[in-house]
Enzyme design. Structure first.
Site, mmCIF file in Angstrom:
data_model
loop_
_atom_site.group_PDB
_atom_site.id
_atom_site.type_symbol
_atom_site.label_atom_id
_atom_site.label_comp_id
_atom_site.label_asym_id
_atom_site.label_seq_id
_atom_site.Cartn_x
_atom_site.Cartn_y
_atom_site.Cartn_z
ATOM 1 N N LYS A 1 57.803 -34.981 2.168
ATOM 2 C CA LYS A 1 58.169 -35.068 0.749
ATOM 3 C C LYS A 1 56.915 -35.351 -0.044
ATOM 4 C CE LYS A 1 62.077 -35.173 -1.788
ATOM 5 N NZ LYS A 1 63.389 -34.576 -1.510
HETATM 6 P P1 NAD Z 1 67.111 -32.755 -11.796
HETATM 7 O O1 NAD Z 1 65.844 -33.301 -12.310
HETATM 8 O O2 NAD Z 1 67.428 -31.323 -12.014
HETATM 9 O O3 NAD Z 1 68.348 -33.615 -12.363
HETATM 10 C C1 NAD Z 1 68.396 -35.007 -12.283
HETATM 11 C C2 NAD Z 1 69.617 -35.481 -13.046
HETATM 12 O O4 NAD Z 1 69.713 -36.906 -12.906
HETATM 13 C C3 NAD Z 1 69.553 -35.201 -14.556
HETATM 14 O O5 NAD Z 1 70.824 -34.809 -15.007
HETATM 15 C C4 NAD Z 1 69.188 -36.560 -15.125
HETATM 16 O O6 NAD Z 1 69.632 -36.727 -16.454
HETATM 17 C C5 NAD Z 1 69.934 -37.475 -14.191
HETATM 18 N N1 NAD Z 1 69.445 -38.850 -14.241
HETATM 19 C C6 NAD Z 1 68.161 -39.285 -14.141
HETATM 20 N N2 NAD Z 1 68.110 -40.612 -14.291
HETATM 21 C C7 NAD Z 1 69.373 -41.031 -14.472
HETATM 22 C C8 NAD Z 1 69.975 -42.288 -14.684
HETATM 23 N N3 NAD Z 1 69.251 -43.403 -14.727
HETATM 24 N N4 NAD Z 1 71.329 -42.361 -14.833
HETATM 25 C C9 NAD Z 1 72.067 -41.244 -14.798
HETATM 26 N N5 NAD Z 1 71.566 -40.016 -14.600
HETATM 27 C C10 NAD Z 1 70.237 -39.911 -14.435
HETATM 28 O O7 NAD Z 1 67.116 -33.119 -10.229
HETATM 29 P P2 NAD Z 1 67.947 -32.414 -9.069
HETATM 30 O O8 NAD Z 1 67.078 -31.395 -8.437
HETATM 31 O O9 NAD Z 1 69.302 -32.029 -9.575
HETATM 32 O O10 NAD Z 1 68.067 -33.622 -8.024
HETATM 33 C C11 NAD Z 1 69.091 -34.602 -8.122
HETATM 34 C C12 NAD Z 1 69.203 -35.316 -6.773
HETATM 35 O O11 NAD Z 1 69.498 -34.364 -5.753
HETATM 36 C C13 NAD Z 1 67.940 -36.035 -6.314
HETATM 37 O O12 NAD Z 1 68.317 -37.176 -5.583
HETATM 38 C C14 NAD Z 1 67.294 -35.040 -5.379
HETATM 39 O O13 NAD Z 1 66.427 -35.648 -4.442
HETATM 40 C C15 NAD Z 1 68.525 -34.469 -4.719
HETATM 41 N N6 NAD Z 1 68.333 -33.165 -4.098
HETATM 42 C C16 NAD Z 1 67.861 -32.106 -4.810
HETATM 43 C C17 NAD Z 1 67.719 -30.877 -4.180
HETATM 44 C C18 NAD Z 1 67.289 -29.644 -4.936
HETATM 45 O O14 NAD Z 1 67.349 -28.568 -4.353
HETATM 46 N N7 NAD Z 1 66.905 -29.728 -6.188
HETATM 47 C C19 NAD Z 1 68.019 -30.742 -2.821
HETATM 48 C C20 NAD Z 1 68.507 -31.843 -2.130
HETATM 49 C C21 NAD Z 1 68.669 -33.054 -2.780
#
Ligand code: NAD
Length: 423
Positions: A113
């Site tokens: 990561k």
């Molecule tokens: P992103 O940046 O697209 O979205 C993040 C979301 O979280 C946004 O809607 C933001 O407003 C919200 N957020 C941030 N801080 C917050 C808070 N304090 N309270 C409430 N909401 C809050 O990110 P993403 O790619 O959608 O990733 C989200 C999660 O999924 C992370 O934990 C990431 O590690 C995990 N993840 C992502 C992927 C991927 O393919 N993008 C794959 C596996 C896991």
């Protein structure tokens, strides 16, 4: 056994959470338990300085990290996060969860990561590009199509992957599409990648519903996070008859007992950068999100959101972990005591890395698949992996998370044992 350098600094931090998950699995590892220390430390961790000339002429330094937790089963694989709270310890935990996730769904990868400690909303596009290119150059000594393959995570996307791919390619003097996944389609990206994580969350949610006898039609979903993962998850749940009763993002929380309009929320997000002021629902205080009654509670934002205190209040049947590490160790125990099923992140959000794997395979063979083919293969891996994890958990009468860790750690440690120690 000494473990001094990797003692977690915060008892509720992600690294402490990961280590306590490893503790749970050891009794089920038989002779392989002798290798468990392998899981508790990264193979390598790189910290880099990223000095950038900002648009106003000032030179600002940012901190960047790339951790390769394990390379035992194959190259490193895992996303890159841009966030002002990123620390080496957080990246360490996220890299370790990638090792477990990749092994849980049997991808030929280790776990890695990356992260940059920055608030991208405060940067111009030019500054964002500079940071990305310098970061890529700095970690260029350990990434590569056969070594370690970054991908998008929080606040990073296809455009950032394109800059990473270009920078790495310039540095090695050849176009290396396979160095990152989650790229734009025109640069060797895969169809279906953008929504793959959300699709995976939905498929695993649907399988859970089937196994637990919860009808999807009319099922109530409370969702925290409406970014890449959360929005795609919401679309698929709503498209299959579920009601998204509450959504929270960093701008606020909205509620509608009959279900929020997802297309409206998407429109709001595009227009305002957040859903907190969405007029199609009732705005509720953020903390009240955790009291909303639901059948599925889906954390899809950041880690550490489900604390012990919230775990005592949550009114749901299933916590479906779309985010990485959203549930603290003590909260996990409380949810189990209350009979709430927790579907672990390493299974629920594995769809993204599975399609990343497909992208990498397609790049190597320079032969690209249709979206239907991708979704069909994704579904097959997810459903098969989940079945094995579910059966493992049933056999040992353990939580699904520990079941997933048993399956994954057996694979990692068997590979460790078979490779032997060098020298
Ligand atoms: P992103 O940046 O697209 O979205 C993040 C979301 O979280 C946004 O809607 C933001 O407003 C919200 N957020 C941030 N801080 C917050 C808070 N304090 N309270 C409430 N909401 C809050 O990110 P993403 O790619 O959608 O990733 C989200 C999660 O999924 C992370 O934990 C990431 O590690 C995990 N993840 C992502 C992927 C991927 O393919 N993008 C794959 C596996 C896991």
């Amino acid at each position: 056994m000494s473990n001094l350098s990797y003692v977690p600094t915060a008892p509720d931090g992600p690294w402490a959470t990961y280590l306590s998950q490893v503790d749970q699995v050891i009794p089920y590892l038989g002779r392989l338990a002798r290798w468990h220390e392998t899981l508790r430390r990264p193979k390598r961790a790189l910290c880099v300085d990223i000095p950038i000339e900002m648009d106003d002429g000032q030179v600002t330094h940012f901190e960047g990290f790339r951790v390769q937790h394990s390379l035992t089963r194959g190259p490193g694989k895992g996303g890159v996060r841009y966030h002002p709270d990123v620390t080496l310890e957080e990246v360490l935990a996220l890299a370790a969860w990638m090792t477990i996730k990749n092994a849980a769904v049997n991808l030929p990868y280790g776990g890695a990561k990356g992260g940059v400690r920055v608030d991208p909303s405060k940067l111009s596009e030019r500054e964002l590009e500079k940071i990305t290119r310098r970061y890529t150059s700095e970690i260029g000594i350990i990434i590569g199509p056969n070594q370690d393959i970054p991908a998008p995570d929080v606040n990073t996307d296809a455009k950032i992957m394109a800059w990473m791919m270009d920078t790495y390619s310039m540095n090695v003097g050849a176009t290396a599409t396979g160095v990152v996944t989650g790229k734009p389609i025109a640069l060797g990206g895969s169809l279906g990648r953008v929504k793959a994580t959300g699709r995976g969350v939905f498929v695993i949610g649907r399988e859970t519903a089937r196994r637990m006898g919860i009808p999807l039609e009319g099922a109530r979903v409370a969702l925290q996070g409406f970014g890449n993962v959360g929005s795609a998850t919401a679309e698929l749940f709503a498209g299959n008859g579920a009601k998204i009763v509450a959504v929270q993002d960093h701008t606020g929380t909205v509620f509608h007992a009959k279900g929020l309009d997802i297309a409206g929320l998407m429109h709001e997000l595009r227009g305002k950068g957040g859903i907190g002021a969405f007029a199609g629902g009732e705005r509720i205080p953020d903390e009240q999100f955790w009291d909303v009654e639901s059948d599925f509670l889906i954390p899809a934002a950041l880690e550490g959101q489900i604390t012990a205190e919230r775990a005592r209040r949550i009114q749901t049947r299933v916590v479906l972990e779309a985010a990485n590490g959203p549930t603290l160790a003590q909260a996990d125990r409380i949810l189990a005591e209350r009979g709430i099923a927790v579907v672990p992140d390493v299974m629920a959000n594995a769809g993204g890395v599975i399609v990343s794997y497909f992208e990498w395979v397609q790049d190597f063979s320079s032969f690209f698949w249709t979206e239907d083919e991708i979704n069909m293969r994704l579904e097959k891996i997810l459903v098969g992996s989940y079945r094995k994890i579910w059966e493992t958990a049933e056999t040992h009468r353990i939580a699904l998370r520990t079941g997933a860790f048993v399956v994954a750690c057996e694979r990692v440690l068997l590979a460790r044992e078979e490779r032997g120690l060098y020298p």
